[in-house]
Enzyme design. Structure first.
Site, short mmCIF file in Angstrom:
data_model
loop_
_atom_site.label_atom_id
_atom_site.label_comp_id
_atom_site.label_asym_id
_atom_site.label_seq_id
_atom_site.Cartn_x
_atom_site.Cartn_y
_atom_site.Cartn_z
N ASP A 8 0.86 -1.19 0.00
CA ASP A 8 0.00 0.00 0.00
C ASP A 8 0.90 1.24 0.00
O ASP A 8 2.08 1.17 0.35
CB ASP A 8 -0.92 0.03 1.24
N SER A 9 0.31 2.37 -0.37
CA SER A 9 1.05 3.63 -0.32
C SER A 9 1.47 3.96 1.11
O SER A 9 2.45 4.66 1.32
CB SER A 9 0.18 4.76 -0.86
N CYS A 71 -4.29 -1.47 -2.17
CA CYS A 71 -4.45 -0.03 -2.37
C CYS A 71 -5.32 0.13 -3.61
O CYS A 71 -4.97 -0.37 -4.69
CB CYS A 71 -3.07 0.59 -2.59
N GLU A 156 -3.01 9.44 7.61
CA GLU A 156 -1.54 9.32 7.56
C GLU A 156 -0.89 10.22 8.61
O GLU A 156 0.22 9.96 9.06
CB GLU A 156 -1.01 9.67 6.17
N CYS A 190 -11.28 2.73 -0.37
CA CYS A 190 -9.89 3.08 -0.07
C CYS A 190 -9.54 2.32 1.19
O CYS A 190 -10.30 2.35 2.17
CB CYS A 190 -9.74 4.58 0.15
N HIS A 192 -7.54 2.84 3.49
CA HIS A 192 -7.34 3.62 4.71
C HIS A 192 -8.65 3.85 5.48
O HIS A 192 -8.64 4.05 6.69
CB HIS A 192 -6.79 5.02 4.37
#
Ligand code: DGL
Length: 272
Positions: A8-9, A71, A156, A190, A192
Site C-alpha cells: 500500500d502507499s 491499495c 496518515e 480506499c 485507509h
C-alpha cells in the site's frame, strides 16, 4: 521464505492485511508501505504506476511469488499495466492481484435497493474503475462515486480520532447522500478508510450499510488460493508477518501497531 506480499502507499493496506491474516493465518506475509511518498491519491497515472512497479519488484526480490496491491489507487492506476506488460517479462509465474474486482463482485449480494455509493481517493474516482467494473458485472446497480481527498492525509497524519476529522468526514458523507439519497450501501473504496469507520457511521443514516473491503478481499484471496494449488503450495506457511516502510520505522511502528492492535517492528527500505 516465500511470503505473500501486501503493498500500500502507506498504512491503509494494514486494514486488508489484518483481515487476510485472520482468514489465512498459516501463511507468511511481507507488508510494504511507501509512507515516504504517500498519499498516492492525487498523483498522476504514470507516477502511481512507476511507484507501484518499484514496490512490486522489491517484494519479488524479497521472495514473494504473489503480491496483493492492497491499495485502490494502485489497483486502479497500475494493476492492469503490471499484469499485462510487466509480469510476462519479469516472471510469468508470479502474480499481482488488486482489491477493486473482489470488492465489486460482492456488491450485488449486499445491496437491496441496488443504489450504492462509493467513497475513494480522487485518483480512484477519476479512473471510474468502480463504475466500469460494476457496470460490467451488475448493470442493474446504480453507483455514485464521491472523492474524499482529505481522508487519507488525516489518517496518515494520525488525526483520525481528532475533532478536526469530523468536519471532513461529515462533508463527504453529505456529498454521497446528496449524489443519491436512495443508497442502502456505502462502499469504502480506499483501504485507509476503515480507520474512520466510527466517525463515518455517525454521519450516515442507520439504513446505510457501510462496507470496508478487508473481508471481501480476504475471502477472494482464500478462493484464489483454493483454485490455484500450485500458488498455494509455493507460498511459505510459518504464520509470520514482517513489515517494510520507506519512512522512519519508529513512526511506522507506532501507527501500524494501532491499526493491527499488536506490536510492529518495521525495517526501512528505499524504493527506486
Ligand atoms: N490506501 C490507498 C487506497 O486504497 C490510499 C491511497 C493514497 O495513498 O492516497 O486508495
Amino acid at each position: 521464505m516465500t511470503p505473500i506480499g501486501i503493498f500500500d502507499s502507506g498504512y491503509g493496506g494494514l486494514t486488508i492485511l489484518k483481515e487476510i491474516r485472520n482468514r489465512l493465518p498459516q501463511y507468511d506475509y511481507l507488508y510494504l508501505g511507501d509512507n515516504a511518498r504517500a498519499p498516492y491519491g492525487a498523483r498522476s497515472f504514470d507516477i502511481v504506476y512507476d511507484f507501484t512497479l518499484q514496490a512490486v519488484r522489491h517484494l519479488f526480490d524479497a521472495g514473494c511469488r504473489l503480491v496483493i496491491l492492497a491499495c485502490n489507487t494502485a489497483s486502479a492506476k497500475a494493476l492492469r499495466s503490471i499484469q499485462q506488460r510487466d509480469l510476462p517479462l519479469i516472471d510469468p509465474e508470479r502474480r499481482v492481484l488488486g482489491v477493486i474486482i473482489p470488492t465489486v463482485e460482492a456488491l450485488d449480494a449486499i445491496s437491496a435497493t441496488k443504489h450504492v455509493g462509493v467513497v475513494a481517493t480522487p485518483g480512484t474516482i477519476m479512473s471510474h474503475s468502480y463504475r466500469i467494473e460494476t457496470a460490467k458485472l451488475f448493470p442493474q446497480i446504480s453507483l455514485s462515486e464521491v472523492a474524499a481527498p482529505m481522508w487519507v492525509p488525516i489518517i496518515e497524519n494520525g488525526e483520525a480520532d481528532g475533532p478536526g476529522a469530523d468536519y471532513f468526514v461529515k462533508k463527504y458523507c453529505d456529498e454521497v447522500l446528496a449524489a443519491d439519497p436512495l443508497i442502502d450501501t456505502l462502499l469504502l473504496g480506499c483501504t485507509h478508510y476503515p480507520i474512520l469507520l466510527p466517525k463515518i457511521r455517525r454521519y450516515m443514516p442507520e439504513r446505510v450499510n457501510i462496507i470496508p473491503q478487508g473481508r471481501l478481499v480476504a475471502d477472494s484471496l482464500a478462493d484464489y488460493l483454493d483454485r490455484h494449488p500450485e500458488m498455494a503450495h509455493s507460498c511459505s506457511k510459518s504464520g509470520t508477518m514482517r513489515f517494510l516502510t520507506t519512512e522512519a520505522p519508529d513512526k511506522f511502528n507506532r501507527l501500524a501497531s494501532l491499526f493491527l492492535d499488536s506490536p510492529v517492528e518495521a525495517a526501512r527500505i528505499t524504493l527506486q
